[in-house]
Design a protein around this motif. Structure first.
Motif, PDB file in Angstrom:
ATOM      1  N   VAL B  14      62.395  51.585  81.747  1.00  0.00           N
ATOM      2  CA  VAL B  14      63.532  51.347  82.632  1.00  0.00           C
ATOM      3  C   VAL B  14      63.795  49.860  82.771  1.00  0.00           C
ATOM      4  O   VAL B  14      62.900  49.024  82.569  1.00  0.00           O
ATOM      5  CB  VAL B  14      63.311  51.982  84.022  1.00  0.00           C
ATOM      6  N   THR B  15      64.983  49.524  83.134  1.00  0.00           N
ATOM      7  CA  THR B  15      65.375  48.133  83.300  1.00  0.00           C
ATOM      8  C   THR B  15      64.441  47.395  84.248  1.00  0.00           C
ATOM      9  O   THR B  15      64.124  47.887  85.325  1.00  0.00           O
ATOM     10  CB  THR B  15      66.814  48.067  83.846  1.00  0.00           C
ATOM     11  N   GLY B  16      63.986  46.221  83.800  1.00  0.00           N
ATOM     12  CA  GLY B  16      63.189  45.356  84.643  1.00  0.00           C
ATOM     13  C   GLY B  16      61.694  45.568  84.596  1.00  0.00           C
ATOM     14  O   GLY B  16      60.942  44.762  85.157  1.00  0.00           O
ATOM     15  N   LYS B  17      61.234  46.590  83.939  1.00  0.00           N
ATOM     16  CA  LYS B  17      59.789  46.856  83.886  1.00  0.00           C
ATOM     17  C   LYS B  17      59.180  46.161  82.680  1.00  0.00           C
ATOM     18  O   LYS B  17      59.411  46.562  81.531  1.00  0.00           O
ATOM     19  CB  LYS B  17      59.544  48.353  83.824  1.00  0.00           C
ATOM     20  N   LYS B  18      58.370  45.166  82.937  1.00  0.00           N
ATOM     21  CA  LYS B  18      57.780  44.344  81.880  1.00  0.00           C
ATOM     22  C   LYS B  18      57.040  45.191  80.864  1.00  0.00           C
ATOM     23  O   LYS B  18      56.338  46.154  81.227  1.00  0.00           O
ATOM     24  CB  LYS B  18      56.830  43.324  82.490  1.00  0.00           C
ATOM     25  N   LEU B  19      57.183  44.841  79.590  1.00  0.00           N
ATOM     26  CA  LEU B  19      56.459  45.566  78.555  1.00  0.00           C
ATOM     27  C   LEU B  19      56.035  44.609  77.447  1.00  0.00           C
ATOM     28  O   LEU B  19      56.600  43.526  77.263  1.00  0.00           O
ATOM     29  CB  LEU B  19      57.333  46.693  77.998  1.00  0.00           C
ATOM     30  N   THR B  20      55.037  45.047  76.720  1.00  0.00           N
ATOM     31  CA  THR B  20      54.521  44.288  75.575  1.00  0.00           C
ATOM     32  C   THR B  20      54.419  45.215  74.378  1.00  0.00           C
ATOM     33  O   THR B  20      53.889  46.322  74.488  1.00  0.00           O
ATOM     34  CB  THR B  20      53.143  43.696  75.878  1.00  0.00           C
ATOM     35  N   VAL B  21      54.919  44.755  73.257  1.00  0.00           N
ATOM     36  CA  VAL B  21      54.755  45.467  71.992  1.00  0.00           C
ATOM     37  C   VAL B  21      53.749  44.662  71.165  1.00  0.00           C
ATOM     38  O   VAL B  21      53.943  43.464  70.938  1.00  0.00           O
ATOM     39  CB  VAL B  21      56.077  45.592  71.224  1.00  0.00           C
ATOM     40  N   THR B  22      52.684  45.305  70.775  1.00  0.00           N
ATOM     41  CA  THR B  22      51.654  44.582  70.044  1.00  0.00           C
ATOM     42  C   THR B  22      51.902  44.632  68.547  1.00  0.00           C
ATOM     43  O   THR B  22      52.504  45.570  68.018  1.00  0.00           O
ATOM     44  CB  THR B  22      50.257  45.150  70.342  1.00  0.00           C
ATOM     45  N   CYS B  23      51.443  43.601  67.864  1.00  0.00           N
ATOM     46  CA  CYS B  23      51.521  43.517  66.410  1.00  0.00           C
ATOM     47  C   CYS B  23      50.227  42.907  65.911  1.00  0.00           C
ATOM     48  O   CYS B  23      49.785  41.865  66.433  1.00  0.00           O
ATOM     49  CB  CYS B  23      52.702  42.665  65.976  1.00  0.00           C
ATOM     50  N   SER B  24      49.649  43.524  64.910  1.00  0.00           N
ATOM     51  CA  SER B  24      48.401  43.028  64.364  1.00  0.00           C
ATOM     52  C   SER B  24      48.416  43.159  62.853  1.00  0.00           C
ATOM     53  O   SER B  24      48.895  44.155  62.320  1.00  0.00           O
ATOM     54  CB  SER B  24      47.221  43.817  64.954  1.00  0.00           C
ATOM     55  N   GLN B  25      47.885  42.140  62.166  1.00  0.00           N
ATOM     56  CA  GLN B  25      47.792  42.196  60.703  1.00  0.00           C
ATOM     57  C   GLN B  25      46.354  41.880  60.282  1.00  0.00           C
ATOM     58  O   GLN B  25      45.678  41.061  60.914  1.00  0.00           O
ATOM     59  CB  GLN B  25      48.797  41.230  60.048  1.00  0.00           C
ATOM     60  N   ASN B  26      45.928  42.538  59.199  1.00  0.00           N
ATOM     61  CA  ASN B  26      44.553  42.372  58.736  1.00  0.00           C
ATOM     62  C   ASN B  26      44.468  41.632  57.410  1.00  0.00           C
ATOM     63  O   ASN B  26      43.507  41.801  56.647  1.00  0.00           O
ATOM     64  CB  ASN B  26      43.874  43.742  58.636  1.00  0.00           C
ATOM     65  N   MET B  27      45.486  40.833  57.100  1.00  0.00           N
ATOM     66  CA  MET B  27      45.545  40.147  55.810  1.00  0.00           C
ATOM     67  C   MET B  27      45.274  38.651  55.938  1.00  0.00           C
ATOM     68  O   MET B  27      45.445  37.894  54.982  1.00  0.00           O
ATOM     69  CB  MET B  27      46.921  40.386  55.190  1.00  0.00           C
ATOM     70  N   ASN B  28      44.884  38.203  57.128  1.00  0.00           N
ATOM     71  CA  ASN B  28      44.612  36.791  57.371  1.00  0.00           C
ATOM     72  C   ASN B  28      45.846  35.918  57.097  1.00  0.00           C
ATOM     73  O   ASN B  28      45.722  34.763  56.665  1.00  0.00           O
ATOM     74  CB  ASN B  28      43.423  36.296  56.518  1.00  0.00           C
ATOM     75  N   HIS B  29      47.014  36.468  57.350  1.00  0.00           N
ATOM     76  CA  HIS B  29      48.246  35.730  57.125  1.00  0.00           C
ATOM     77  C   HIS B  29      48.488  34.706  58.215  1.00  0.00           C
ATOM     78  O   HIS B  29      48.230  34.944  59.394  1.00  0.00           O
ATOM     79  CB  HIS B  29      49.436  36.700  57.081  1.00  0.00           C
ATOM     80  N   GLU B  30      49.027  33.570  57.798  1.00  0.00           N
ATOM     81  CA  GLU B  30      49.354  32.519  58.760  1.00  0.00           C
ATOM     82  C   GLU B  30      50.679  32.789  59.464  1.00  0.00           C
ATOM     83  O   GLU B  30      50.854  32.466  60.635  1.00  0.00           O
ATOM     84  CB  GLU B  30      49.427  31.170  58.045  1.00  0.00           C
ATOM     85  N   TYR B  31      51.632  33.347  58.741  1.00  0.00           N
ATOM     86  CA  TYR B  31      52.981  33.485  59.261  1.00  0.00           C
ATOM     87  C   TYR B  31      53.231  34.887  59.786  1.00  0.00           C
ATOM     88  O   TYR B  31      52.908  35.880  59.145  1.00  0.00           O
ATOM     89  CB  TYR B  31      54.000  33.179  58.164  1.00  0.00           C
ATOM     90  N   MET B  32      53.817  34.951  60.970  1.00  0.00           N
ATOM     91  CA  MET B  32      54.199  36.241  61.540  1.00  0.00           C
ATOM     92  C   MET B  32      55.565  36.107  62.188  1.00  0.00           C
ATOM     93  O   MET B  32      55.989  35.001  62.563  1.00  0.00           O
ATOM     94  CB  MET B  32      53.162  36.719  62.559  1.00  0.00           C
ATOM     95  N   SER B  33      56.251  37.239  62.313  1.00  0.00           N
ATOM     96  CA  SER B  33      57.626  37.193  62.784  1.00  0.00           C
ATOM     97  C   SER B  33      57.996  38.507  63.452  1.00  0.00           C
ATOM     98  O   SER B  33      57.428  39.552  63.126  1.00  0.00           O
ATOM     99  CB  SER B  33      58.558  36.933  61.598  1.00  0.00           C
TER     100      SER B  33
END
Lengths: 111, 112
Positions: B14-33
């Motif tokens: 719902v509007t206004g309720k803080k949320l976090t979407v997680t992202c994880s990579q296992n390739m030891n990459h420097e760049y993420m987007s």
């Protein structure tokens, strides 16, 4: 980042070769050309990348003329499963990560 | 298996309720987007990161925050979500700035 222009959509039949051209008139000296494929509700998938002349891998070829102001992705003998959106990107190889995808070309392969 | 994972895959909030979407990579990459994709507008970059503690704005950063405290993780934070942030979100990583990007499976977010 150089702006790219691609056809909005293309139709083809199974077994045909498909060529999708991308225009990038303002390409810089350090820029590489990269193509991605995207199926509905999935993340894009890398197809091929090149700097000049011709690059070929197991799924596609990339033709880049000497002036590098355009490039052509060639898909040999397409199948129904090649129906997807294809994006052309131009950017500095290793120099940063600002990325512009553009609208892409929607390819529809018919039986 | 080399991969980029995102969680959750689907979220209705719902509007206004803080949320976090997680992202994880296992390739030891420097760049993420992070990207968002909306019908007719294609993929638009929200934020990117060139290394731990190094982030920068993409084309549509308003309403979003990111952090890069560890190399493998790059969470997307919506402090006060609004309905115009309803979209399909993708996280991506690569070994260098313009090398092949590996994309996650996407997170479909609906803000009511």
């Amino acid at each position: 980042l150089a702006k790219t222009t691609q056809p909005i959509s293309m139709d083809s039949y199974e077994g045909q070769e498909v060529n999708i051209t991308c225009s990038h008139n303002n390409i810089a000296t350090n820029d590489y050309i990269t193509w991605y494929q995207q199926f509905p509700s999935q993340g894009p998938r890398f197809i091929i990348q090149g700097y000049k002349t011709k690059v070929t891998n197991e799924v596609a070829s990339l033709f880049i003329p000497a002036d590098r102001k355009s490039s052509t992705l060639s898909l040999p003998r397409v199948s129904l499963s090649d129906t997807a959106v294809y994006y052309c990107l131009v950017g500095d190889h290793g120099g940063g990560f600002k990325t512009i995808f553009g609208a892409g070309t929607r390819l529809f392969v018919k039986a | 298996e080399a991969q980029v994972t995102q969680n959750p895959r689907y979220l209705i909030t719902v509007t206004g309720k803080k949320l976090t979407v997680t992202c994880s990579q296992n390739m030891n990459h420097e760049y993420m987007s992070w990207y968002r994709q909306d019908p007719g507008l294609g993929l638009r970059q929200i934020y990117y990161s060139m290394n731990v503690e190094v982030t920068d704005k993409g084309d549509v950063p308003e309403g979003y925050k990111v952090s890069r405290k560890e190399k493998r993780n790059f969470p997307l934070i919506l402090e006060s979500p609004s309905p115009n942030q309803t979209s399909l979100y993708f996280c991506a990583s690569s070994s260098r700035g313009y090398n092949e990007q590996f994309f996650g499976p996407g997170t479909r977010l609906t803000v009511l």
